[in-house]
Scaffold this active site. Structure first.
Site, PDB file in Angstrom:
ATOM      1  N   HIS A 183       0.853  -1.183   0.000  1.00  0.00           N
ATOM      2  CA  HIS A 183       0.000   0.000   0.000  1.00  0.00           C
ATOM      3  C   HIS A 183       0.893   1.239   0.000  1.00  0.00           C
ATOM      4  CE1 HIS A 183      -3.877  -2.017   0.695  1.00  0.00           C
ATOM      5  NE2 HIS A 183      -3.182  -2.868   1.431  1.00  0.00           N
TER       6      HIS A 183
ATOM      7  N   TYR B 185      -6.711   2.166   8.837  1.00  0.00           N
ATOM      8  CA  TYR B 185      -6.434   1.013   7.974  1.00  0.00           C
ATOM      9  C   TYR B 185      -4.991   0.531   8.058  1.00  0.00           C
ATOM     10  CZ  TYR B 185      -6.353  -2.025   3.896  1.00  0.00           C
ATOM     11  OH  TYR B 185      -6.219  -3.108   3.069  1.00  0.00           O
TER      12      TYR B 185
ATOM     13  N   GLY C   1     -10.190 -13.891 -47.778  1.00  0.00           N
ATOM     14  CA  GLY C   1     -10.202 -13.295 -46.443  1.00  0.00           C
ATOM     15  C   GLY C   1     -11.076 -12.074 -46.307  1.00  0.00           C
TER      16      GLY C   1
END
Length: 776
Positions: free
Chosen positions: A117, A211, A428
């Site tokens: 983090h 946190y 194609g």
């Protein structure tokens, strides 16, 4: 002794949070590789840590091991690499080697990945550029990790498994510098009303408090938090862990973590007593509220949707979220919601109305090109792309064709709103056209059989596919409007005529679309205006049956590369390819002199100018590198330490937005051929420029010395030949020629001749000896 980080009392703004993942999937099963690569010398301590007893039991060995592994384990090394990379990024933003910013990095061992983090704040970082900076941050982190691995390489060569991780880090670094993050780095984002994602600024101190800090320590997935965390620093209610924390360059030690959190709560972050409560404390009596009276109003109350309307709204949200465009998508993605809506009166018609509303919303929000990129984001163009190969076979520059298709699909090509693929069968045409429209998905088809409503399926579409186009006098006038991108009204069955907006058109046909058929006459009056609206590609070479279908992803790769490299407008297209006017017949490609191949050898990548494949080197030994040997399974420990391999064949095979360098093709002498010198003309053709590296210089000196020896020995051979008497030799008959060629007549009449030996065993003549070395 390490110094602990002081309590941070102010954090620079604006602040954002990133998450960087270590790009190795099986790191838990092969954790010992991370020990040896990132933290050599800690293997013994990490193994001893597994056998330590958890607290509350006293274990002095555990304390000594944790003290020794304070900031030496691989989690701490990963956090340091992220901190250095973030500091470098902020220095680039502020254009100074000493940026003024605040950075917090914390590495953690997650359930799937080892990640870090990052909280960063300071001038130069804003909501507009924070999201774009993800690729730069990932590239800087991978560069720091590879530099750490090279320190180990100076001491000893890599093991094969270690070399795989090293080359993986190098590949992720190269892709990051090209703008591809591969979900290895993320930023906290929010979604606006239109559904777009933007970087979300955060309150860094509260994020740190709630946190980052309240976590227990865990430095190895094979250990446990109660082993790696001391009892005095244990967070009781915490269920998440961390490995190492760095705050502005200083580590946050484990025994200071709780004190840091308490000081942050009490002094730095304002508590309830300092918040705005009208001058009252947090727990004082709330102010009294006076009597409230409802004001009578004649205005009607808010409308409440019924069950049927709620189902339609939910289905519309599902279509927008999951990109559901047709009824089959609804059946596979949300059958329960579809059944509930089908059970309502007129449910089938309601579903058609919801899909129609979603089509209108998509057509208003996207063009065909942007919706293709929305469905296939972040695609990397590889050299084995079938769309690239098909255009090269048909003689076109695939990058120029991709640029033109981007302009047409993005409605930026002016009056030329149509791309026509013309040619015979099995060339194609339909393969390429089908890949384009299936990549966009929201397309309509022109139906010749329904002559009254030919364009019935073309409304509310991003692109129109006209397969086997045939121009008839009944619909030539609306067709000219549609092919030119002009708005017009078309007839729809059982409804009034509707307005058809500008919609790109893709045509694949083997008919002459400029000749208008009507009754028993063929008219060419409309040929000139039709040619002004159509960009035609002529596919004349038939493809082998094993060519395969072009996938929508391959089309997205080609168009995304062109969109990122070029300006996709009419002016940008003309300036890039030096055109005064875009002709009806698309110009053929002009390959570089060294790129004329059979379009089979594509491993070296493609040229960014002509689109052709880069040629291979004839001397495989010169350009053999470590990455190719490692991936093929033939690992040589001596060669694994050679860091020069990171710029050779492995980078050429991983094609990104930075193409590989062009190489000189140097032919090597075949092992079975006799030793012979190069001819003078071949030698001069090969070495028209100076050698560019040591290998080419070595080959140049060998061929020059061999040529000099041949030049000196030529007069001696001529004198020896003149001195010998020449005897007349009779001309051989057909039987003698057959014996020389290795074919003898059979003994039995009527049987085929017997072949004695192969032509490959024939020794080359003196005239051909000079052509074996020095040329292609």
């Amino acid at each position: 002794m390490a110094f602990s980080a002081p309590v941070i009392r102010a954090f620079s703004q604006p602040a954002f949070t990133y998450v960087v993942k270590f790009p190795y999937e099986n790191w838990k099963e092969e954790e010992h590789l991370l020990w040896s690569l990132l933290a050599p010398g800690t293997e013994r301590l990490m193994i001893q840590l597994r056998n330590c007893a958890p607290h509350p039991e006293d274990d002095p060995v555990r304390e000594d091991i944790l003290c020794s592994l304070a900031d030496q384990h691989y989690g701490a090394i990963f956090a340091k690499a992220c901190y250095i990379a973030t500091t470098t990024l902020m220095g680039q933003k502020q254009r100074t080697p000493f940026p003024r910013c605040d950075i917090i990095c914390q590495s953690e061992i997650g359930s799937e990945h080892l990640h870090c983090h990052i909280l960063v704040g300071g001038a130069g970082l804003s909501k507009r550029n924070a999201k774009i900076s993800r690729a730069t941050l990932l590239g800087l982190v991978m560069a720091e990790l590879t530099q750490r691995c090279k320190q180990l390489l100076a001491l000893r060569p890599f093991e094969p498994a270690e070399a795989n991780i090293f080359h993986l880090l190098k590949r992720i670094e190269r892709e990051a510098w090209s703008g591809h993050t591969g979900n290895w780095v993320q930023i906290l984002q929010y979604k606006d009303k239109r559904g777009d994602l933007h970087a979300q600024p955060i309150d860094p101190l509260r994020f740190l408090k709630h946190y980052i800090l309240p976590k227990n320590r865990l430095i190895s997935p094979s250990s446990k938090p109660d082993v790696c965390t001391t009892p005095d620093n244990w967070f009781i209610l915490a269920d998440k862990t961390y490995a190492h924390t760095i705050i502005n360059g200083l580590p946050l030690l484990e025994h200071n973590r709780k004190a840091y959190l308490q000081e942050l709560e009490s002094e730095v972050i304002p508590g309830p007593s300092t918040m705005a409560f009208g001058g009252r404390g947090a727990w004082e009596q709330l102010p009294e509220v006076g009597e409230q009276r409802l004001i009578t109003s004649n205005a009607s109350t808010a409308y409440k949707a019924n069950k049927k309307e709620k189902l339609m709204l939910n289905l519309l949200d599902k279509c927008d979220e999951l990109n559901l465009l047709v009824y089959e998508d609804l059946v596979s993605a949300c059958p329960d919601l579809l059944l509930m809506l089908e059970g309502q009166p007129g449910g089938a018609r309601l579903i058609e109305q919801v899909l129609g509303m979603h089509h209108i919303k998509v057509c208003a929000k996207y063009t065909a090109l942007t919706f293709l990129f929305h469905l296939h984001p972040d695609q990397l163009l590889t050299s084995n792309n079938k769309a690239l190969k098909l255009l090269l076979i048909q003689g076109y520059n695939p990058l120029q064709v991709g640029h033109a298709i981007c302009c047409v699909l993005n409605k930026q090509m002016g009056k030329q709103n149509t791309i026509c693929f013309y040619g015979p069968a099995s060339t194609g045409k339909t393969n390429f056209a089908k890949a384009i429209v299936q990549g966009v998905r929201l397309y309509g088809c022109v139906n010749h059989l329904n002559k009254g409503f030919v364009f019935n399926d073309c409304r509310q579409r991003l692109i129109i596919w006209w397969e086997e186009c045939l121009m008839h006098q009944d619909w030539v006038e609306p067709a000219k409007c549609i092919l030119g991108g002009t708005e017009c009204r078309i007839d729809v069955k059982h409804k009034d005529s509707v307005l058809l907006q500008q919609t790109p058109v893709i045509i694949s046909t083997n008919h002459d679309i400029y000749s208008v058929v009507g009754g028993n006459t063929v008219s060419h009056v409309h040929a000139a205006p039709l040619k002004e609206r159509v960009l035609q590609l002529n596919f004349m070479k038939q493809l082998p049956q094993t060519f395969g279908e072009i996938s929508p992803v391959e089309i997205a790769e080609l168009l995304q590369w062109c969109f990122n490299e070029y300006e996709c407008t009419l002016t940008g297209f003309k300036q890039k390819w030096n055109l005064d006017k875009v002709p009806n017949s698309f110009p053929l490609g002009d390959l570089c002199p060294t790129h004329s191949q059979d379009y089979t050898l594509h491993e070296n990548g493609f040229c960014t100018d002509c689109g052709g494949y880069l040629p291979h080197s004839a001397d495989d030994f010169v350009y053999t590198d470590v990455a190719s040997e490692t991936t093929s399974g033939d690992c040589d420990p001596g060669n694994l330490g050679d860091t020069d391999g990171e710029d050779s064949k492995s980078e050429a095979s991983e094609v990104d937005f930075r193409p590989s360098k062009k190489r000189r093709v140097i032919s090597a002498t075949p092992p079975s051929s006799p030793v012979s010198g190069p001819s003078l003309s071949t030698f001069l053709d090969t070495w028209q420029s100076q050698p560019r590296d040591e290998d080419e210089l070595r080959i140049y000196e060998e061929q020059a010395s061999q040529l000099q020896k041949n030049t000196k020995s030529t007069p001696e051979r001529e004198e020896a030949q003149l001195g010998e008497p020449q005897e007349p030799q009779p001309e051989p008959d057909p039987t003698a020629w057959g014996e020389k060629l290795g074919v003898c007549s059979s003994q039995q009449p009527g049987e085929p001749p017997v072949v004695l030996y192969c032509f490959e065993d024939l020794r080359p003549s003196d005239e051909d000896e000079g052509e074996n070395i020095g040329g292609e």
